[in-house]
Design a protein around this motif. Structure first.
Motif, PDB file in Angstrom:
ATOM      1  N   GLY C  16       0.831  -1.204   0.000  1.00 30.41           N
ATOM      2  CA  GLY C  16       0.000   0.000   0.000  1.00 30.41           C
ATOM      3  C   GLY C  16       0.861   1.247   0.000  1.00 30.41           C
ATOM      4  N   GLY C  18       0.657   5.676   0.086  1.00 28.06           N
ATOM      5  CA  GLY C  18      -0.126   6.908   0.198  1.00 28.06           C
ATOM      6  C   GLY C  18       0.801   8.106   0.199  1.00 28.06           C
ATOM      7  N   ALA C  40      -3.706   7.228   6.067  1.00 29.32           N
ATOM      8  CA  ALA C  40      -5.052   6.811   5.657  1.00 29.32           C
ATOM      9  C   ALA C  40      -5.047   6.366   4.198  1.00 29.32           C
ATOM     10  CB  ALA C  40      -6.034   7.959   5.873  1.00 29.32           C
ATOM     11  N   LEU C  41      -4.336   7.111   3.369  1.00 25.51           N
ATOM     12  CA  LEU C  41      -4.260   6.763   1.947  1.00 25.51           C
ATOM     13  C   LEU C  41      -3.550   5.422   1.736  1.00 25.51           C
ATOM     14  CD1 LEU C  41      -3.328  10.284   0.505  1.00 25.51           C
ATOM     15  CD2 LEU C  41      -5.477   9.057   0.118  1.00 25.51           C
ATOM     16  N   LEU C  43      -3.217   2.929   3.904  1.00 24.12           N
ATOM     17  CA  LEU C  43      -4.017   1.823   4.435  1.00 24.12           C
ATOM     18  C   LEU C  43      -5.161   1.479   3.485  1.00 24.12           C
ATOM     19  CD1 LEU C  43      -4.206   2.816   8.209  1.00 24.12           C
ATOM     20  CD2 LEU C  43      -2.932   0.892   7.227  1.00 24.12           C
ATOM     21  N   GLN C  44      -5.761   2.519   2.966  1.00 26.26           N
ATOM     22  CA  GLN C  44      -6.852   2.318   2.015  1.00 26.26           C
ATOM     23  C   GLN C  44      -6.321   1.574   0.785  1.00 26.26           C
ATOM     24  OE1 GLN C  44      -8.254   5.917   0.126  1.00 26.26           O
ATOM     25  NE2 GLN C  44     -10.382   5.313   0.426  1.00 26.26           N
ATOM     26  N   ASP C  45      -5.149   1.980   0.348  1.00 24.62           N
ATOM     27  CA  ASP C  45      -4.543   1.355  -0.821  1.00 24.62           C
ATOM     28  C   ASP C  45      -4.241  -0.122  -0.559  1.00 24.62           C
ATOM     29  OD1 ASP C  45      -3.525   1.595  -3.476  1.00 24.62           O
ATOM     30  OD2 ASP C  45      -1.497   1.568  -2.667  1.00 24.62           O
ATOM     31  N   GLY C  47      -5.840  -1.953   1.610  1.00 29.17           N
ATOM     32  CA  GLY C  47      -7.018  -2.656   2.078  1.00 29.17           C
ATOM     33  C   GLY C  47      -6.841  -3.195   3.487  1.00 29.17           C
ATOM     34  N   ARG C  48      -6.089  -2.478   4.293  1.00 27.73           N
ATOM     35  CA  ARG C  48      -5.825  -2.875   5.688  1.00 27.73           C
ATOM     36  C   ARG C  48      -6.277  -1.761   6.611  1.00 27.73           C
ATOM     37  NH1 ARG C  48      -5.063  -8.038   5.769  1.00 27.73           N
ATOM     38  NH2 ARG C  48      -6.371  -7.741   3.941  1.00 27.73           N
ATOM     39  N   GLY C  49      -6.416  -2.098   7.893  1.00 28.82           N
ATOM     40  CA  GLY C  49      -6.731  -1.087   8.886  1.00 28.82           C
ATOM     41  C   GLY C  49      -5.528  -0.851   9.785  1.00 28.82           C
TER      42      GLY C  49
END
Lengths: 152, 399, 398
Positions: C16, C18, C40-41, C43-45, C47-49
């Motif tokens: 990921g 960002g 945040a970017l 993690l979103q990329d 697909g994890r938290g």
């Protein structure tokens, strides 16, 4: 919306120990207007400014060697921009390989017309010979001396 | 199944700790050079044996904007892979151990220092407060430690007495370990009569910042064997974790990060019962309240038992688990590298090289380091005479 | 042998990425908020938290540039590191790449499966970064001189002109190329195309470096999620692989990189070359000029891109100027150098070298968008820190 800022500045001072080697070097400059380097016994290189150990071999240096006052320009730059806390431009400074030294020491170049950058850069070239000038009043510091072009 | 050594076991094979008597004789660069060389000598190695370096350096204390720059030449950085962990001196140890464990390096030199050249150490450290909400407050490290002590005193009744006994113990220990530099030993009544600095901390409950340097050499199992290095202190477990940044976001009287770091380290080392697993511990003690929190966080003693345990002499010289036989930071406090010194002290004990305060019959020791305001960062190291500590499950991080 | 082993056994991937859209100022976000944005970017990329992250390695160069001592402590919550493994790395300009290397060690040592690297910078708030950066020099011999990162690298340019015949026009060509690339990269800070004439018309900062030869002071953050091969496979994640990673250093003293019998020449990037040799050995790259399609090389001033290209083995020593003149190193050429626009167009110091790794990763991932180098399978990244002293390099493969 209204976006605010807060002004903060750092006000801390330091008293940096120079150690035996740099102290002796600066005392020679202050009291005798002479420059010295330290020899790395493993590589044979004379380090100027003097270091008590060589960062290449990690061996202690073992001998004082008087160097200069003449030398040659190894690199330089001429600054035309004002930076906060730094001198007003233009000024030239760089590194000089003093005679009998193997590494170059930093210092200002003075007595050169810097108004035209291209022309000034032709005067201050890598390899050009310079001489060390010492201030009348010396405090034991790197700014006690500067370099001028060797008179033709 | 992997213990810390993912690929290989890692040991401390050399240590040096310096407290320069005449700070002007050497520049900081020269003092760092001296301690790095001393650690190599202690390991019986030369700089050419060192594959990589990690230093812990604090720009504000050093007065250098990227402090690793000036230190690199002193520790053999030229031509080598050198990194710096400004977050904490002990993080340099963690990263050094990881780098060896990963199999990319056989050896690492880990170095940190804490000079006293700045006009005011509290002012330098106060720059660590955020400029948005807290910089305008008189919040320095000592104030933060005071806030933590207050929180602890209100959570656990009558612990001031335990705190005072820890000061007495560590200063007594320091007088044996390093009589030349440690705070002098003092009796309980003297310690109890100190002047408040930041309530409830008094001038007898802390030691003024001192100039200190520390270096360790780490090596992998193959290297230890190849060079027949004597008495390696094997890292059996390693844990590190952080609290939140702002004090107001934390439970100052309970260190969740220390519990997390402890769990990581113990799981790796297969420690089931910490109260009997170690024969010695070196823990964070910039204030005696820190040492109390360490007892709890490391699973050595519940908070209800603090006073009783302190009175019983359990943590004293000759007790079942002597803590801070070196005298700790309560007798000598090089602020920034005090935590790495705890690790070096514990390793030296295992290696039989502790000096006057050497303890006999050590199988396994525990080291704890804390850094940042009110112990923000906590690091736990389990070291043993053997590379592997009995049966252990896999590494703690697996979810 | 100082560096002797390879790490074939544990492959580490990037899952990921960002990064901020970099700007000169961001009054809408304070420092931790800026870092959080990048996290945040990433993690979103991926697909994890945040809860999936087992450790965080924090990327931050000099504290003084932010005006916050140990500012990483303030970043703990921005990166969700509470009660987790956390440390900060600083090797000056190379910090972002060193941070990736440290995170890689977490995974390669078998201690973690998923590690977050993150950081941010607000260089624009520092007042005058060069006044602060003067303080990186040693207070014994050198700080009295007006050394700054600009003058330090201007002196490298002077030696390169003397040694390799580099000209101001060669330097301007680097700016022109990188601005062409940056114009295609929505995250870049300086995105306006310029001509050689415009570079020449810009004022001298420190001869021969002119304003348009120099990087901006950027504000923004960058973060990436790294994971072990096992974790990537178990969770069926998309990844690109970090197959080579290494560092090497030079003397602190610029004057030791000249004179007689020197090991490294200040004109070049000797230790960067050694660093790349180590990284290539680890990755098994034998002929980088043929095998590498994209290079994100840390070069905050136009002149320094040349020695970076040569150190990366993409041109013989002293030949990169002629190759650029011939149209090499543009997007679409054999090796695109700084297809993102590079550090010359965006320099948020704390994360600049991480952005190099991120951009190299995007290239081999085929996700670089308008600045994608067609067919990129192998990309490299580098970071330079200190006074041209600390060098890191990375090899990324699809």
């Amino acid at each position: 919306m209204e976006l605010l800022t807060r002004k903060e500045s750092w006000n801390i001072a330091y008293e940096h120990a120079l150690g035996e080697t740099a102290s002796w070097f600066y005392v020679q400059i202050r009291d005798h207007a002479k420059l010295y380097g330290r020899r790395d016994p493993k590589s044979g290189r004379v380090l100027v400014p003097p270091r008590s150990f060589s960062d290449q071999t990690l061996e202690p240096t073992t001998e004082w060697v008087e160097v200069g006052p003449a030398g040659r320009i190894e690199t330089f730059t001429i600054v035309y921009e004002q930076f906060k806390t730094l001198p007003p431009p233009p000024y030239a400074f760089g590194y000089v390989l003093l005679d009998r030294a193997d590494t170059a020491i930093g210092g200002f170049f003075r007595g050169i017309d810097l108004s035209d950058p291209a022309q000034a850069a032709q005067t201050l070239k890598v390899g050009v010979r310079v001489n060390t000038r010492f201030a009348e009043k010396r405090t034991g510091d790197i700014l006690d001396f500067w370099f001028e072009l060797e008179s033709k | 199944m992997r213990d810390l050594p993912g690929k290989t076991h890692v040991a401390v094979v050399g240590c040096a700790m310096h407290a320069p008597r005449d700070a002007k004789q050497r520049s900081l660069e020269e003092a760092i050079y001296a301690v790095a060389r001393a650690a190599l000598l202690d390991a019986g190695l030369a700089i050419d044996d060192i594959d990589g370096i990690v230093v812990g350096a604090n720009d504000q204390l050093d007065g250098r904007a990227i402090s690793v720059m000036m230190a690199s030449g002193s520790v053999g950085g030229v031509g080598r892979d050198i990194l710096s962990t400004p977050s904490a001196a002990e993080h340099a140890f963690v990263l050094g151990a990881l780098r060896v464990s990963a199999g990319q390096f056989r050896t690492q030199l880990v170095v940190s220092w804490s000079p006293t050249e700045v006009s005011s150490i509290p002012e330098a450290l106060r720059l660590g407060t955020d400029p948005y909400f807290h910089r305008a407050l008189p919040l320095d490290e000592l104030s933060a430690a005071g806030l933590q002590a207050t929180a602890l005193e209100s959570a656990v009744p009558d612990i001031r007495q335990a705190a005072i006994s820890i000061v007495v113990k560590n200063r007594n220990n320091g007088a044996i370990a390093y009589p030349d530099r440690a705070a002098a030993p003092r009796e309980t009544a003297w310690i109890a009569s100190g002047k408040p600095l930041r309530w409830p901390l008094t001038d007898t409950m802390v030691t003024p910042p001192a100039y200190g340097l520390v270096a360790l050499v780490l090596a992998d199992a193959e290297f230890v064997k190849e060079r027949s290095l004597p008495a390696p202190a094997w890292i059996q477990g390693l844990g590190w974790a952080t609290e939140a940044g702002l004090l107001g976001d934390r439970q100052l009287a309970a260190l969740a990060s220390l519990a997390a770091a402890t769990e990581q380290a113990y799981q790796q080392a297969g420690i089931k019962n910490p109260t009997t697993a170690f024969q010695l511990a070196e823990v964070a003690d910039a204030t005696p309240y820190q040492e109390l929190l360490a007892y709890e966080g490391l699973g050595l003693c519940a908070r209800q038992e603090w006073l009783r345990a302190c009175e019983s002499g359990r943590f004293e010289r000759g007790g079942t688990l002597p803590v801070n036989l070196s005298g700790g930071a309560l007798s000598f406090n090089p602020v920034y590298c005090a935590g790495l010194m705890r690790i070096a002290e514990a390793a030296n004990q295992l290696r039989g090289r502790a000096g006057h305060h050497q303890t006999a019959k050590l199988e396994r020791v525990l080291a704890h380091a804390a850094s940042g305001f009110a112990m923000q960062y906590n690091t736990v190291v389990v070291m043993g005479r053997d590379p592997v500590a009995g049966t252990h499950s896999c590494v703690g991080a697996r979810p | 042998m100082r560096w002797c082993k390879t790490m074939k056994s544990t492959r580490v991937g990037i899952v990921g990425i960002g990064q901020s859209a970099f700007k000169s100022h961001r009054d809408d976000a304070n420092y931790p908020e800026l870092v959080r944005e990048a996290v945040a970017l990433a993690l979103q990329d991926a697909g994890r938290g945040l809860a999936d992250m087992q450790a965080v390695v924090y990327s931050l160069a000099p504290d003084a540039l932010l005006g916050i001592g140990n500012a990483e402590r303030l970043g703990v919550d921005a990166v969700g590191a509470r009660n987790k493994r956390f440390m900060r790395i600083n090797t000056g300009g190379s910090t972002g790449l060193s941070t990736v290397a440290a995170a890689h060690a977490h995974i390669a040592a078998g201690v973690c499966d998923v590690v977050l690297v993150a950081g941010g910078d607000k260089v624009g708030e520092s007042g005058d970064s060069q006044a602060i950066l003067n303080k990186i020099w040693d207070p014994t011999y050198e700080r009295q001189l007006p050394l700054t990162t600009i003058t330090m690298l201007a002196m490298s340019a002077v030696r390169a002109m003397h040694k390799h015949g580099m000209t101001e026009e060669d330097m301007a060509r680097v700016t022109v190329k990188n601005r062409v690339h940056a114009a295609l990269n929505p995250k870049a800070h300086l995105r306006k195309k310029v001509t050689i004439e415009e570079v020449f018309a810009s004022r001298y900062l420190a001869w021969p470096i002119k304003l348009l030869d120099a990087c901006p002071q950027s504000t923004g953050g960058c973060a990436m999620v790294l994971a072990s091969e096992r974790y990537i496979k178990e969770n069926r994640l998309e990844a690109v692989w970090l197959t080579g990673l290494a560092h090497c250093s030079e003397s602190y003293f610029i004057g030791d990189r000249m004179g007689n019998n020197y090991v490294a020449d200040h004109a070049d990037a000797h230790a960067l070359r050694l660093s790349f040799e180590r990284a290539y050995r680890m990755a098994g790259i034998k002929d980088p000029a043929k095998q590498v399609q994209a290079a994100e090389l840390y070069a905050p001033f136009s002149n320094t891109e040349f020695h970076a290209i040569e150190a990366a083995g993409l041109a013989p020593l002293g030949q990169s100027m002629a190759m650029l003149r011939a149209g090499e190193f543009y997007l679409g050429a054999g090796t695109a150098v700084n297809p993102s626009g590079g550090t010359l167009c965006t320099n948020a110091i704390a994360v600049s070298a991480m952005v190099r790794v991120a951009e190299a990763a995007l290239q081999v991932w085929g996700r670089a968008g308008a600045h994608q180098q067609p067919g990129a399978r192998v990309a490299v990244a580098s970071g330079n820190g200190g006074d041209h002293q600390f060098f890191g390099s990375a090899v990324l493969e699809a």
